[in-house]
Design an enzyme around this catalytic site. Structure first.
Site, PDB file in Angstrom:
ATOM      1  CG  ASP A  45      -0.533  -0.087   2.545  1.00 20.55           C
ATOM      2  OD1 ASP A  45       0.681  -0.317   2.741  1.00 20.55           O
ATOM      3  OD2 ASP A  45      -1.360   0.070   3.485  1.00 20.55           O
ATOM      4  CB  SER A  74     -13.440   2.274  24.783  1.00 20.18           C
ATOM      5  OG  SER A  74     -13.030   0.947  24.532  1.00 20.18           O
ATOM      6  CG  LEU A 128      -7.246 -10.144  12.669  1.00 19.15           C
ATOM      7  CD1 LEU A 128      -8.177 -11.106  13.409  1.00 19.15           C
ATOM      8  CD2 LEU A 128      -7.000 -10.651  11.245  1.00 19.15           C
ATOM      9  CB  SER A 130      -8.552  -3.943  16.774  1.00 22.18           C
ATOM     10  OG  SER A 130      -7.248  -3.667  17.200  1.00 22.18           O
ATOM     11  CD  GLU A 163      -3.295   3.722  12.662  1.00 25.50           C
ATOM     12  OE1 GLU A 163      -4.511   3.552  12.676  1.00 25.50           O
ATOM     13  OE2 GLU A 163      -2.485   3.012  13.303  1.00 25.50           O
ATOM     14  CG  ASP A 175      -4.813  -1.629   8.232  1.00 28.92           C
ATOM     15  OD1 ASP A 175      -4.625  -2.493   7.358  1.00 28.92           O
ATOM     16  OD2 ASP A 175      -3.975  -1.362   9.110  1.00 28.92           O
ATOM     17  CE1 TYR A 227       3.292  -1.481   7.989  1.00 27.99           C
ATOM     18  CE2 TYR A 227       4.033   0.805   8.055  1.00 27.99           C
ATOM     19  CZ  TYR A 227       3.191  -0.162   7.557  1.00 27.99           C
ATOM     20  OH  TYR A 227       2.246   0.178   6.603  1.00 27.99           O
TER      21      TYR A 227
HETATM   22  C1  GLA Z   1      -0.457  -2.749   8.453  1.00 27.56           C
HETATM   23  C2  GLA Z   1      -0.602  -1.324   7.955  1.00 27.56           C
HETATM   24  C3  GLA Z   1      -1.123  -1.297   6.513  1.00 27.56           C
HETATM   25  C4  GLA Z   1      -0.296  -2.185   5.590  1.00 27.56           C
HETATM   26  C5  GLA Z   1      -0.115  -3.564   6.223  1.00 27.56           C
HETATM   27  C6  GLA Z   1       0.817  -4.445   5.445  1.00 27.56           C
HETATM   28  O1  GLA Z   1      -1.713  -3.366   8.536  1.00 27.56           O
HETATM   29  O2  GLA Z   1      -1.504  -0.620   8.777  1.00 27.56           O
HETATM   30  O3  GLA Z   1      -1.127   0.035   6.037  1.00 27.56           O
HETATM   31  O4  GLA Z   1       0.931  -1.601   5.292  1.00 27.56           O
HETATM   32  O5  GLA Z   1       0.373  -3.479   7.556  1.00 27.56           O
HETATM   33  O6  GLA Z   1       0.274  -4.774   4.207  1.00 27.56           O
END
Ligand code: GLA
Length: 380
Positions: A45, A74, A128, A130, A163, A175, A227
């Site tokens: 992405d 929450s 996933l 969240s 984010e 996401d 990351y």
């Molecule tokens: C996380 C990030 C996304 C994407 C994925 C890997 O979920 O939030 O933007 O980079 O990793 O595909």
């Protein structure tokens, strides 16, 4: 208004109750936004490449009403209400909510204060999405309360801004787009360059298939730093190849530096695998994507180096027990894997995955069968 997902409707009943208990009045509306599985297309992405997520039937649900001051509650925020006179500098879980309000204001969609009660069953820390679910439910709630009809593509950009710039996580747009734009019964092919997309039928049951999600329950080790390091590698590789993004790298491009070359190879081959997956699904075969999923995992394990012992164990055990394809999904370094299986073989494959983890003294994975659910929507 489309019929709400049955699970979202159940969660909404809880959020409604929580709102009334916490604030002593009724919410003006309730909105739900799902977590996601990315079928294929990982770390593409932010390279302006291709992704293919589908929405899970797990939702973050926001019950909300306009108010004089910001109040966030929450059910997984430890029961406390975070009150804020302004949305600046809110920390912890409430930052995802305040961040969305901030990003909306910054983007020209003015939202005043609100009371929000959130309830979510998207597994936390499982890769996933969240947090994207929280952001997107909040965004729909605030748009609804303050009368903004925001195009969903623009909404995804705003939630990502929250984010990136408020919470401070340097993620791409996968996401939030998945949560806001996926549709029931489809995997969404999306080009992250212009966010153009195509809903591709993803009918597992028609072929007697099931998609297992395997939450390894392993902590995301070094996820944030690693990351960011992968992003930096991609940027450096793009500079060396004189392209703005690796999406534009020629398919036969190579780099002298071994690490950068492997990062490049992952992105180039992964983009092609997303295109191939979309083509195979459109030709009417779900079973046919199995090998692409498994090849994607190998590329993430060996070239992009974002897998983990737990994820490899789950993928190998699933394949060993007869899965048609398996891969880790999401950002990596922990989180979840997926396995495409014959529905009749699901119990055997689940058992094999759990057994393999036990044999290697790893945490016991949680396995569930996924369906492609509805994207974010107003429940009432
Ligand atoms: C996380 C990030 C996304 C994407 C994925 C890997 O979920 O939030 O933007 O980079 O990793 O595909």
């Amino acid at each position: 208004m489309p019929t709400p997902d049955p699970n979202a409707a159940e969660l909404a009943a809880i959020a409604d109750e929580v709102f009334r208990t916490q604030y002593g009045s009724a919410p003006e509306g309730i909105w739900a936004a799902p977590g996601r599985v990315n079928l294929i297309g990982e770390h593409t992405d932010y390279n302006e490449g291709f992704v293919m997520p589908f929405a899970l039937p797990f939702y973050a649900v926001a019950a909300a009403a306009k108010s004089d001051t910001w109040e966030f509650h929450s059910t997984y925020g430890g029961g406390q209400i975070v009150r804020a006179d302004s949305i600046d500098g809110v920390e912890g879980w409430a930052a995802y909510l305040a961040g969305v309000a901030w990003a909306m204001n910054e983007s020209g969609y003015e939202v005043g204060p609100a009371r929000i009660a959130l309830h979510s069953d998207v597994p936390h820390g499982a890769g996933l999405s969240s947090s994207a679910a929280l952001e997107c439910a909040t965004l729909l709630a605030l748009s609804g309360l303050y009368g903004h009809d925001i195009d969903r593509t623009e909404a995804a950009r705003i939630a990502r801004k929250a984010e990136n710039e408020y919470v401070g996580a340097p993620t791409g747009i996968l996401d939030q787009s998945a949560s806001l734009l996926c549709t029931e019964g489809h995997a969404m092919f999306m080009d992250c360059r212009d966010l153009s997309r195509e809903q591709v039928p993803f009918r597992l049951a028609d072929e007697g298939l099931a998609m297992l999600v395997i939450d390894t329950d392993a902590p995301h080790r070094h996820a944030d730093g690693e990351y960011a390091a992968r992003r930096a590698d991609c940027e450096q590789a793009a500079r060396l190849l004189d392209v703005e993004f690796l999406r534009d790298a020629p398919v036969d491009a190579t780099l002298e530096d071994d690490r950068l070359n492997r990062r490049l190879r992952h992105i180039v081959t992964e983009n092609q695998r997303v295109l191939d997956t979309a083509a195979v699904l459109k030709s009417g075969s779900v079973a046919g994507i199995g090998e692409l999923l498994t090849a994607s995992h190998a590329s993430m394990r060996d070239d992009y180096e974002i897998s983990s012992v737990e994820l490899d164990s789950a993928v190998d055990a699933a394949l060993g027990a007869g899965a048609l394809g398996a891969r880790m999904t999401g950002g990596g370094f922990g989180g979840s894997a997926i396995a495409l299986v014959e529905a009749s073989a699901a119990p055997k494959i689940e058992a094999a995955v759990i057994e393999a983890a036990a044999a290697a003294s790893l945490p016991t994975p949680r396995v569930f069968v996924a369906r492609a659910a509805q994207g974010a929507h107003r429940v009432r």
